[in-house]
Design a protein around this motif. Structure first.
Motif, PDB file in Angstrom:
ATOM      1  N   PHE A   9       0.838  -1.204   0.000  1.00 35.39           N
ATOM      2  CA  PHE A   9       0.000   0.000   0.000  1.00 35.39           C
ATOM      3  C   PHE A   9       0.868   1.247   0.000  1.00 35.39           C
ATOM      4  O   PHE A   9       2.024   1.224   0.408  1.00 35.39           O
ATOM      5  N   THR A  10       0.272   2.347  -0.431  1.00 35.05           N
ATOM      6  CA  THR A  10       0.952   3.636  -0.387  1.00 35.05           C
ATOM      7  C   THR A  10      -0.076   4.720  -0.088  1.00 35.05           C
ATOM      8  O   THR A  10      -1.282   4.485  -0.161  1.00 35.05           O
ATOM      9  N   THR A  11       0.418   5.882   0.283  1.00 35.59           N
ATOM     10  CA  THR A  11      -0.473   7.020   0.533  1.00 35.59           C
ATOM     11  C   THR A  11      -0.265   8.055  -0.560  1.00 35.59           C
ATOM     12  O   THR A  11       0.720   8.023  -1.292  1.00 35.59           O
ATOM     13  N   ARG A  12      -1.175   8.961  -0.642  1.00 41.79           N
ATOM     14  CA  ARG A  12      -1.052  10.037  -1.626  1.00 41.79           C
ATOM     15  C   ARG A  12       0.045  10.997  -1.181  1.00 41.79           C
ATOM     16  O   ARG A  12       0.079  11.430  -0.040  1.00 41.79           O
ATOM     17  N   SER A  13       0.943  11.271  -2.098  1.00 43.28           N
ATOM     18  CA  SER A  13       2.015  12.226  -1.810  1.00 43.28           C
ATOM     19  C   SER A  13       2.510  12.808  -3.123  1.00 43.28           C
ATOM     20  O   SER A  13       2.101  12.396  -4.205  1.00 43.28           O
ATOM     21  N   ILE A  14       3.413  13.744  -2.992  1.00 47.78           N
ATOM     22  CA  ILE A  14       3.950  14.378  -4.193  1.00 47.78           C
ATOM     23  C   ILE A  14       4.844  13.413  -4.980  1.00 47.78           C
ATOM     24  O   ILE A  14       4.990  13.546  -6.190  1.00 47.78           O
ATOM     25  N   LYS A  15       5.403  12.404  -4.284  1.00 44.19           N
ATOM     26  CA  LYS A  15       6.271  11.430  -4.959  1.00 44.19           C
ATOM     27  C   LYS A  15       5.505  10.633  -6.017  1.00 44.19           C
ATOM     28  O   LYS A  15       6.082  10.249  -7.034  1.00 44.19           O
ATOM     29  N   ASN A  16       4.233  10.375  -5.795  1.00 49.51           N
ATOM     30  CA  ASN A  16       3.456   9.600  -6.769  1.00 49.51           C
ATOM     31  C   ASN A  16       2.342  10.447  -7.396  1.00 49.51           C
ATOM     32  O   ASN A  16       1.354   9.913  -7.878  1.00 49.51           O
ATOM     33  N   LEU A  17       2.546  11.761  -7.412  1.00 50.92           N
ATOM     34  CA  LEU A  17       1.585  12.728  -7.964  1.00 50.92           C
ATOM     35  C   LEU A  17       0.189  12.513  -7.384  1.00 50.92           C
ATOM     36  O   LEU A  17      -0.800  12.413  -8.086  1.00 50.92           O
ATOM     37  N   TRP A  18       0.143  12.446  -6.080  1.00 48.77           N
ATOM     38  CA  TRP A  18      -1.083  12.301  -5.305  1.00 48.77           C
ATOM     39  C   TRP A  18      -1.894  11.071  -5.709  1.00 48.77           C
ATOM     40  O   TRP A  18      -3.113  11.095  -5.787  1.00 48.77           O
ATOM     41  N   GLY A  19      -1.155   9.995  -6.003  1.00 49.25           N
ATOM     42  CA  GLY A  19      -1.804   8.726  -6.295  1.00 49.25           C
ATOM     43  C   GLY A  19      -2.041   8.448  -7.760  1.00 49.25           C
ATOM     44  O   GLY A  19      -2.469   7.362  -8.113  1.00 49.25           O
ATOM     45  N   LEU A  20      -1.754   9.410  -8.643  1.00 45.97           N
ATOM     46  CA  LEU A  20      -2.007   9.189 -10.070  1.00 45.97           C
ATOM     47  C   LEU A  20      -1.006   8.221 -10.700  1.00 45.97           C
ATOM     48  O   LEU A  20      -1.351   7.476 -11.613  1.00 45.97           O
ATOM     49  N   THR A  21       0.236   8.228 -10.238  1.00 47.38           N
ATOM     50  CA  THR A  21       1.259   7.356 -10.820  1.00 47.38           C
ATOM     51  C   THR A  21       1.653   6.214  -9.876  1.00 47.38           C
ATOM     52  O   THR A  21       2.680   5.576 -10.085  1.00 47.38           O
ATOM     53  N   ALA A  22       0.851   5.966  -8.881  1.00 39.86           N
ATOM     54  CA  ALA A  22       1.176   4.930  -7.891  1.00 39.86           C
ATOM     55  C   ALA A  22       1.035   3.542  -8.502  1.00 39.86           C
ATOM     56  O   ALA A  22       0.108   3.274  -9.261  1.00 39.86           O
TER      57      ALA A  22
END
Length: 130
Positions: free
Chosen positions: A29-42
């Motif tokens: 699992f992951t959370t929304r953050s700037i590293k994954n563009l708020w979940g768009l590229t997760a």
């Protein structure tokens, strides 16, 4: 003292494994953050921060407890023969007595009571007519 030793060993290893198990949640699992563009590229499932924190907490408690119980029982089982070997050199409260399996219950004979049988009235001759 043996109980305390196995308890502390189980607690420490359970805590260490429980803390390491939080990485298990982060692996899936992951959370929304700037590293994954708020979940768009997760590439993993995105959950909110509160759910992620709760899942880490729950997994660490469950896995830590299971490891604690397994280690406590295993250490007690494996350490007892060594402690019995050096029983004369160690303090008496460190060494538990050998666990002896209870002996099978002895079979008790059942008392048999014999009741006299009432004799039939036999004729004067003592023979049955027949």
């Amino acid at each position: 003292m043996q109980y305390v030793y196995s308890n502390y060993t189980g607690n420490f290893i359970g805590f260490a494994i429980g803390m390491a198990s939080t990485r298990l949640v982060a692996h899936f699992f992951t959370t929304r953050s700037i590293k994954n563009l708020w979940g768009l590229t997760a590439k993993r499932t995105v959950v909110d921060k509160q759910t992620f924190s709760f899942m880490e907490w729950a997994i660490s408690i469950i896995i830590g407890f299971l490891v604690f119980e397994i280690i406590s029982k295993w250490v007690k089982k494996k350490l007892n023969p060594y402690l019995l070997k050096y029983k004369g050199y160690l303090p008496s409260d460190w060494v538990g007595e050998e666990e002896v399996a209870p002996a099978a219950a002895a079979v008790q004979p059942v008392p048999v009571t014999v009741q006299p049988v009432a004799e039939k009235a036999i004729g004067a001759s003592g023979e049955n007519a027949g």
